[in-house]
Design a protein around this motif. Structure first.
Motif, PDB file in Angstrom:
ATOM      1  N   UNK A   1       0.848  -1.180   0.000  1.00  0.00           N
ATOM      2  CA  UNK A   1       0.000   0.000   0.000  1.00  0.00           C
ATOM      3  C   UNK A   1       0.889   1.237   0.000  1.00  0.00           C
ATOM      4  N   UNK A   2       0.586   2.179  -0.900  1.00  0.00           N
ATOM      5  CA  UNK A   2       1.307   3.456  -0.972  1.00  0.00           C
ATOM      6  C   UNK A   2       0.448   4.542  -0.338  1.00  0.00           C
ATOM      7  N   UNK A   3       1.081   5.421   0.410  1.00  0.00           N
ATOM      8  CA  UNK A   3       0.391   6.496   1.116  1.00  0.00           C
ATOM      9  C   UNK A   3       0.759   7.838   0.500  1.00  0.00           C
ATOM     10  N   UNK A   4      -0.274   8.631   0.205  1.00  0.00           N
ATOM     11  CA  UNK A   4      -0.113   9.935  -0.453  1.00  0.00           C
ATOM     12  C   UNK A   4      -0.575  11.024   0.504  1.00  0.00           C
ATOM     13  N   UNK A   5       0.230  12.073   0.646  1.00  0.00           N
ATOM     14  CA  UNK A   5      -0.139  13.228   1.457  1.00  0.00           C
ATOM     15  C   UNK A   5      -0.121  14.471   0.578  1.00  0.00           C
ATOM     16  N   UNK A   6      -1.251  15.181   0.536  1.00  0.00           N
ATOM     17  CA  UNK A   6      -1.352  16.441  -0.193  1.00  0.00           C
ATOM     18  C   UNK A   6      -1.189  17.577   0.805  1.00  0.00           C
ATOM     19  N   UNK A   7      -0.345  18.571   0.464  1.00  0.00           N
ATOM     20  CA  UNK A   7      -0.017  19.638   1.406  1.00  0.00           C
ATOM     21  C   UNK A   7      -0.228  21.018   0.775  1.00  0.00           C
ATOM     22  N   UNK A   8      -0.964  21.870   1.503  1.00  0.00           N
ATOM     23  CA  UNK A   8      -1.074  23.286   1.129  1.00  0.00           C
ATOM     24  C   UNK A   8      -0.810  24.119   2.385  1.00  0.00           C
ATOM     25  N   UNK A   9      -1.221  25.352   2.407  1.00  0.00           N
ATOM     26  CA  UNK A   9      -0.912  26.231   3.535  1.00  0.00           C
ATOM     27  C   UNK A   9      -1.757  25.912   4.767  1.00  0.00           C
ATOM     28  N   UNK A  10      -3.084  26.020   4.647  1.00  0.00           N
ATOM     29  CA  UNK A  10      -3.951  25.863   5.812  1.00  0.00           C
ATOM     30  C   UNK A  10      -4.742  24.574   5.859  1.00  0.00           C
ATOM     31  N   UNK A  88       1.278  22.044  -3.082  1.00  0.00           N
ATOM     32  CA  UNK A  88       0.437  22.823  -3.995  1.00  0.00           C
ATOM     33  C   UNK A  88       1.140  24.017  -4.640  1.00  0.00           C
ATOM     34  N   UNK A  89       2.171  24.538  -4.001  1.00  0.00           N
ATOM     35  CA  UNK A  89       2.898  25.660  -4.605  1.00  0.00           C
ATOM     36  C   UNK A  89       4.345  25.647  -4.136  1.00  0.00           C
ATOM     37  N   UNK A 109       9.000  14.259  -2.021  1.00  0.00           N
ATOM     38  CA  UNK A 109       8.333  15.558  -2.096  1.00  0.00           C
ATOM     39  C   UNK A 109       8.266  16.020  -3.557  1.00  0.00           C
ATOM     40  N   UNK A 110       7.039  16.297  -4.020  1.00  0.00           N
ATOM     41  CA  UNK A 110       6.832  16.686  -5.419  1.00  0.00           C
ATOM     42  C   UNK A 110       5.825  17.828  -5.515  1.00  0.00           C
ATOM     43  N   UNK A 111       6.034  18.758  -6.440  1.00  0.00           N
ATOM     44  CA  UNK A 111       5.004  19.765  -6.704  1.00  0.00           C
ATOM     45  C   UNK A 111       3.812  19.111  -7.418  1.00  0.00           C
ATOM     46  N   UNK A 112       2.617  19.431  -6.993  1.00  0.00           N
ATOM     47  CA  UNK A 112       1.404  18.874  -7.605  1.00  0.00           C
ATOM     48  C   UNK A 112       1.381  19.110  -9.107  1.00  0.00           C
ATOM     49  N   UNK A 113       1.770  20.306  -9.512  1.00  0.00           N
ATOM     50  CA  UNK A 113       1.662  20.655 -10.935  1.00  0.00           C
ATOM     51  C   UNK A 113       2.633  19.870 -11.811  1.00  0.00           C
ATOM     52  N   UNK A 114       3.616  19.216 -11.205  1.00  0.00           N
ATOM     53  CA  UNK A 114       4.537  18.406 -12.011  1.00  0.00           C
ATOM     54  C   UNK A 114       3.833  17.198 -12.620  1.00  0.00           C
ATOM     55  N   UNK A 115       2.631  16.892 -12.153  1.00  0.00           N
ATOM     56  CA  UNK A 115       1.864  15.762 -12.681  1.00  0.00           C
ATOM     57  C   UNK A 115       0.764  16.192 -13.648  1.00  0.00           C
ATOM     58  N   UNK A 116       0.653  17.497 -13.905  1.00  0.00           N
ATOM     59  CA  UNK A 116      -0.347  17.991 -14.860  1.00  0.00           C
ATOM     60  C   UNK A 116       0.028  17.565 -16.277  1.00  0.00           C
ATOM     61  N   UNK A 145      -3.924  16.994 -12.412  1.00  0.00           N
ATOM     62  CA  UNK A 145      -2.740  16.528 -11.693  1.00  0.00           C
ATOM     63  C   UNK A 145      -2.979  15.186 -10.997  1.00  0.00           C
ATOM     64  N   UNK A 146      -4.155  14.976 -10.447  1.00  0.00           N
ATOM     65  CA  UNK A 146      -4.438  13.699  -9.781  1.00  0.00           C
ATOM     66  C   UNK A 146      -4.401  12.542 -10.771  1.00  0.00           C
ATOM     67  N   UNK A 147      -4.950  12.743 -11.953  1.00  0.00           N
ATOM     68  CA  UNK A 147      -4.876  11.694 -12.982  1.00  0.00           C
ATOM     69  C   UNK A 147      -3.420  11.449 -13.377  1.00  0.00           C
ATOM     70  N   UNK A 148      -2.644  12.519 -13.515  1.00  0.00           N
ATOM     71  CA  UNK A 148      -1.229  12.385 -13.852  1.00  0.00           C
ATOM     72  C   UNK A 148      -0.438  11.707 -12.746  1.00  0.00           C
TER      73      UNK A 148
END
Length: 157
Positions: A1-10, A88-89, A109-116, A145-148
């Motif tokens: 199982x792979x675990x994904x964490x999405x991170x933004x400011x708040x 996210x940024x 650690x990866x920028x979300x937009x790198x998967x767009x 990005x999520x599809x990518x």
């Protein structure tokens, strides 16, 4: 199982939306046995709160449920627990990398937009101080990005 964490400011707009979108994609593709998702913020301003009501409303129109509660990124456990930490940024990216003192987890650690694949953007913009159009734009970018990201992860396996 792979675990994904999405991170933004708040952790009340972009990252919970990314979590909700990815969870729906994984469910639709019957991949929930392979991946789990969570989200966090680099700050603790909104800890314990639901996602922003405007983001919830816009996401709901696209059949996404945003049910998570805001929490702050915890370097003492999140670097170990998660295989992918998606920011996210640029500010979020640098903030998370700076908390990885020994650089042992930089590869996660990866920028979300790198998967767009459709949107050519340098960040997922924060819609918090904008209008309805900003929330829709963020959802468009996150869907792409999520599809990518899923394709990237599946290709790695």
């Amino acid at each position: 199982m792979k675990n994904i964490l999405f991170v933004c400011l708040g952790n009340i707009c972009r990252s919970p939306a990314a979590e909700g979108i990815m969870n729906k994609i994984l469910s639709d593709k019957q991949l929930t046995h392979k991946y789990t998702c969570d989200s966090a913020g680099t700050t603790g301003y909104h800890t314990g709160e639901s996602a922003d009501a405007r983001m919830i409303a816009h996401a709901k129109k696209r059949n996404y449920d945003l049910t998570s509660r805001a929490r702050q990124f915890d370097p003492s456990s999140d670097f170990e627990k998660f295989d992918y930490i998606i920011t996210m940024d640029q500010h979020n990216y640098e903030n998370v990398r700076d908390r990885n003192y020994d650089k042992q987890h930089h590869h996660k650690i990866h920028p979300m937009v790198s998967f767009c694949t459709k949107h050519q953007v340098d960040k997922v913009p924060d819609p918090y101080y904008g209008g309805a159009q900003g929330f829709e734009r963020v959802l468009d970018i996150l869907e792409d990005a999520c599809h990518g990201l899923l394709k990237h992860m599946e290709d790695e396996n």
